[in-house]
Design a protein around this motif. Structure first.
Motif, PDB file in Angstrom:
ATOM      1  N   TYR A 102      11.096   5.867  -8.703  1.00  0.00           N
ATOM      2  CA  TYR A 102       9.791   5.559  -8.125  1.00  0.00           C
ATOM      3  C   TYR A 102       9.713   4.156  -7.498  1.00  0.00           C
ATOM      4  N   ARG A 103      10.442   3.207  -8.048  1.00  0.00           N
ATOM      5  CA  ARG A 103      10.384   1.856  -7.478  1.00  0.00           C
ATOM      6  C   ARG A 103      10.959   1.834  -6.066  1.00  0.00           C
ATOM      7  N   GLN A 104      12.111   2.502  -5.910  1.00  0.00           N
ATOM      8  CA  GLN A 104      12.722   2.558  -4.573  1.00  0.00           C
ATOM      9  C   GLN A 104      11.847   3.336  -3.601  1.00  0.00           C
ATOM     10  N   ALA A 105      11.224   4.407  -4.095  1.00  0.00           N
ATOM     11  CA  ALA A 105      10.329   5.192  -3.236  1.00  0.00           C
ATOM     12  C   ALA A 105       9.149   4.342  -2.780  1.00  0.00           C
ATOM     13  N   TYR A 106       8.585   3.575  -3.708  1.00  0.00           N
ATOM     14  CA  TYR A 106       7.446   2.709  -3.376  1.00  0.00           C
ATOM     15  C   TYR A 106       7.833   1.723  -2.276  1.00  0.00           C
ATOM     16  N   VAL A 107       8.997   1.111  -2.410  1.00  0.00           N
ATOM     17  CA  VAL A 107       9.450   0.134  -1.413  1.00  0.00           C
ATOM     18  C   VAL A 107       9.570   0.785  -0.038  1.00  0.00           C
ATOM     19  N   ASP A 108      10.131   1.994   0.024  1.00  0.00           N
ATOM     20  CA  ASP A 108      10.286   2.671   1.322  1.00  0.00           C
ATOM     21  C   ASP A 108       8.929   3.056   1.913  1.00  0.00           C
ATOM     22  N   TYR A 109       8.019   3.544   1.082  1.00  0.00           N
ATOM     23  CA  TYR A 109       6.685   3.892   1.598  1.00  0.00           C
ATOM     24  C   TYR A 109       5.985   2.636   2.148  1.00  0.00           C
ATOM     25  N   LYS A 110       6.072   1.524   1.414  1.00  0.00           N
ATOM     26  CA  LYS A 110       5.417   0.297   1.865  1.00  0.00           C
ATOM     27  C   LYS A 110       6.091  -0.267   3.121  1.00  0.00           C
ATOM     28  N   THR A 111       7.396  -0.119   3.230  1.00  0.00           N
ATOM     29  CA  THR A 111       8.100  -0.575   4.432  1.00  0.00           C
ATOM     30  C   THR A 111       7.639   0.229   5.643  1.00  0.00           C
ATOM     31  N   ALA A 112       7.500   1.545   5.463  1.00  0.00           N
ATOM     32  CA  ALA A 112       7.023   2.396   6.561  1.00  0.00           C
ATOM     33  C   ALA A 112       5.623   1.980   7.013  1.00  0.00           C
ATOM     34  N   LEU A 113       4.784   1.579   6.059  1.00  0.00           N
ATOM     35  CA  LEU A 113       3.418   1.169   6.406  1.00  0.00           C
ATOM     36  C   LEU A 113       3.376  -0.150   7.162  1.00  0.00           C
ATOM     37  N   GLN A 114       4.405  -0.987   7.003  1.00  0.00           N
ATOM     38  CA  GLN A 114       4.472  -2.202   7.819  1.00  0.00           C
ATOM     39  C   GLN A 114       4.658  -1.856   9.293  1.00  0.00           C
ATOM     40  N   ILE A 115       5.376  -0.762   9.547  1.00  0.00           N
ATOM     41  CA  ILE A 115       5.665  -0.348  10.917  1.00  0.00           C
ATOM     42  C   ILE A 115       4.464   0.354  11.531  1.00  0.00           C
ATOM     43  N   ASP A 116       3.826   1.216  10.747  1.00  0.00           N
ATOM     44  CA  ASP A 116       2.639   1.920  11.221  1.00  0.00           C
ATOM     45  C   ASP A 116       1.711   2.129  10.030  1.00  0.00           C
ATOM     46  N   CYS A 117       0.620   1.384  10.011  1.00  0.00           N
ATOM     47  CA  CYS A 117      -0.283   1.434   8.846  1.00  0.00           C
ATOM     48  C   CYS A 117      -1.123   2.708   8.812  1.00  0.00           C
ATOM     49  N   ASN A 118      -0.922   3.619   9.779  1.00  0.00           N
ATOM     50  CA  ASN A 118      -1.713   4.854   9.833  1.00  0.00           C
ATOM     51  C   ASN A 118      -0.980   6.086   9.323  1.00  0.00           C
ATOM     52  N   ILE A 119       0.177   5.913   8.705  1.00  0.00           N
ATOM     53  CA  ILE A 119       0.953   7.077   8.255  1.00  0.00           C
ATOM     54  C   ILE A 119       0.358   7.604   6.948  1.00  0.00           C
ATOM     55  N   ALA A 120      -0.313   8.733   7.034  1.00  0.00           N
ATOM     56  CA  ALA A 120      -0.985   9.291   5.851  1.00  0.00           C
ATOM     57  C   ALA A 120       0.009   9.587   4.734  1.00  0.00           C
ATOM     58  N   ALA A 121       1.197  10.119   5.098  1.00  0.00           N
ATOM     59  CA  ALA A 121       2.189  10.462   4.080  1.00  0.00           C
ATOM     60  C   ALA A 121       2.633   9.222   3.311  1.00  0.00           C
ATOM     61  N   ALA A 122       2.722   8.090   3.995  1.00  0.00           N
ATOM     62  CA  ALA A 122       3.130   6.855   3.320  1.00  0.00           C
ATOM     63  C   ALA A 122       2.013   6.326   2.419  1.00  0.00           C
ATOM     64  N   HIS A 123       0.758   6.431   2.876  1.00  0.00           N
ATOM     65  CA  HIS A 123      -0.375   6.038   2.015  1.00  0.00           C
ATOM     66  C   HIS A 123      -0.416   6.909   0.767  1.00  0.00           C
ATOM     67  N   ASP A 124      -0.264   8.221   0.961  1.00  0.00           N
ATOM     68  CA  ASP A 124      -0.305   9.140  -0.184  1.00  0.00           C
ATOM     69  C   ASP A 124       0.846   8.857  -1.147  1.00  0.00           C
ATOM     70  N   GLY A 125       2.036   8.616  -0.573  1.00  0.00           N
ATOM     71  CA  GLY A 125       3.198   8.320  -1.410  1.00  0.00           C
ATOM     72  C   GLY A 125       3.017   7.029  -2.184  1.00  0.00           C
ATOM     73  N   THR A 126       2.471   6.012  -1.517  1.00  0.00           N
ATOM     74  CA  THR A 126       2.210   4.737  -2.191  1.00  0.00           C
ATOM     75  C   THR A 126       1.255   4.936  -3.371  1.00  0.00           C
ATOM     76  N   ASN A 127       0.215   5.742  -3.166  1.00  0.00           N
ATOM     77  CA  ASN A 127      -0.739   6.009  -4.250  1.00  0.00           C
ATOM     78  C   ASN A 127      -0.061   6.715  -5.424  1.00  0.00           C
ATOM     79  N   ARG A 128       0.774   7.724  -5.108  1.00  0.00           N
ATOM     80  CA  ARG A 128       1.467   8.455  -6.191  1.00  0.00           C
ATOM     81  C   ARG A 128       2.405   7.526  -6.952  1.00  0.00           C
ATOM     82  N   MET A 129       3.151   6.688  -6.217  1.00  0.00           N
ATOM     83  CA  MET A 129       4.100   5.781  -6.881  1.00  0.00           C
ATOM     84  C   MET A 129       3.372   4.727  -7.697  1.00  0.00           C
TER      85      MET A 129
END
Length: 325
Positions: A102-129
């Motif tokens: 989960y820690r590595q997943a969180y880092v990847d989701y947050k990195t994706a959000l730096q590139i595009d803060c509108n990615i719903a899948a990354a927001h949802d993943g960040t919340n789950r992690m």
């Protein structure tokens, strides 16, 4: 497994792989992408980004087949050839999540959000992690995270332009239900403040000016000059509209001058950028309380306490509003 397709270009093999993927033939798609990778690697004029996309596509096939180990390998290869490829980050995050890293997943989701803060899948993943890590490691879970890389501004600009406009030829990769292919809009919050959700990346010059204005606003807050601070924060946000702390700082000022709806709108914006931002959740809860919206207040405080279970200010406010029910 389809027969080896002779005399086909890597792009034709890639297209055939895409077609197999669309029809759910993930094993065939994997094989075709593998052939395409071999063909492209032999090409003296190969583009590293094209190789990165092929590895990302094959990773998507592995992910669909539940082969997380191979998916992770391919995502790592993809990101070597095509750094900060959003699709590879999201697919790797999904694979990490599936194997409970989960820690590595969180880092990847947050990195994706730096590139595009509108990615719903990354927001949802960040919340789950966030929820999973809070349950596993307690309130200090952030201290145990690997470093989250800072995406260079030049990369953010390039990739955000590709996401907002037409992608370069050959860039689209097949979608997976685990991670949608195009960057999706997040679920709209009840109140929006009219700022467009797809915000262009700020230049280095604008970011520096924006930071200076934000610092001026912070100094004014310390002096209790909240109205003047609002002006500085507003000027800062025009230059850098994705700085989450500027929104939460301005929300604090709006609370101080009893502009509660404005405070809520700023918190909405902050939570669009960082869905687990504690200050945004707390300040929006405060605004809901002042507007007699007990349900909204309780919802925000409960969400906050999932992120930080021992947040004493949130617990105290929750007890206070529940007594009044």
């Amino acid at each position: 497994m389809p027969p080896k397709q002779k005399n086909k270009s890597w792009s034709a093999l890639k297209q055939a792989g895409n077609e197999s993927f669309k029809t759910g033939q993930y094993g065939d798609a994997t094989n075709l992408y593998s052939q395409a990778i071999k063909e492209l690697e032999k090409n003296s004029k190969k583009n590293p980004e094209d190789l990165g996309i092929l590895y990302s596509n094959r990773a998507a096939s592995y992910l669909k087949d539940g082969n997380c180990a191979e998916c992770l390998k391919d995502c790592n290869m993809s990101l070597e050839f095509f750094p900060y490829n959003v699709k590879s980050l999201l697919r790797r995050a999904a694979a990490y999540e599936a194997v409970e890293r989960y820690r590595q997943a969180y880092v990847d989701y947050k990195t994706a959000l730096q590139i595009d803060c509108n990615i719903a899948a990354a927001h949802d993943g960040t919340n789950r992690m966030t929820k999973a890590l809070t349950e596993a490691d307690g309130p200090s879970w952030r201290e145990k995270l690997p470093p989250i890389p800072t995406v260079p501004l030049s990369v953010r600009e390039k990739l955000s332009q590709q996401a907002a406009g037409k992608p370069a030829p050959g860039k689209p990769a097949p979608a997976t239900p685990a991670q949608p292919n195009p960057p999706a809009q997040p679920n709209p919050t009840p109140q929006q403040n009219g700022i467009k959700k797809t915000k262009p990346a700020s230049s280095d010059k604008d970011m520096k000016k924006g930071q200076a204005l934000k610092d001026e606003g912070n100094a004014l807050v310390k002096k209790g000059e909240h109205k003047k601070a609002i002006e500085k924060y507003s000027q800062s946000l025009k230059l850098n509209p994705t700085e989450v702390t500027t929104f939460t700082n301005r929300a604090l000022c709006y609370l101080s001058v009893q502009r509660y709806q404005d405070a809520i709108r700023d918190c909405d914006e902050a939570l669009t950028i960082d869905s687990s931002n504690v200050k945004a959740l707390y300040r929006r809860a405060q605004a809901h309380k002042e507007l007699k919206d007990t349900s909204g207040c309780v919802t925000d405080l409960n969400t906050l306490l999932k992120v930080e279970p021992k947040n004493t200010a949130a617990m105290k406010l929750l007890q206070e509003v529940q007594k009044k029910k």
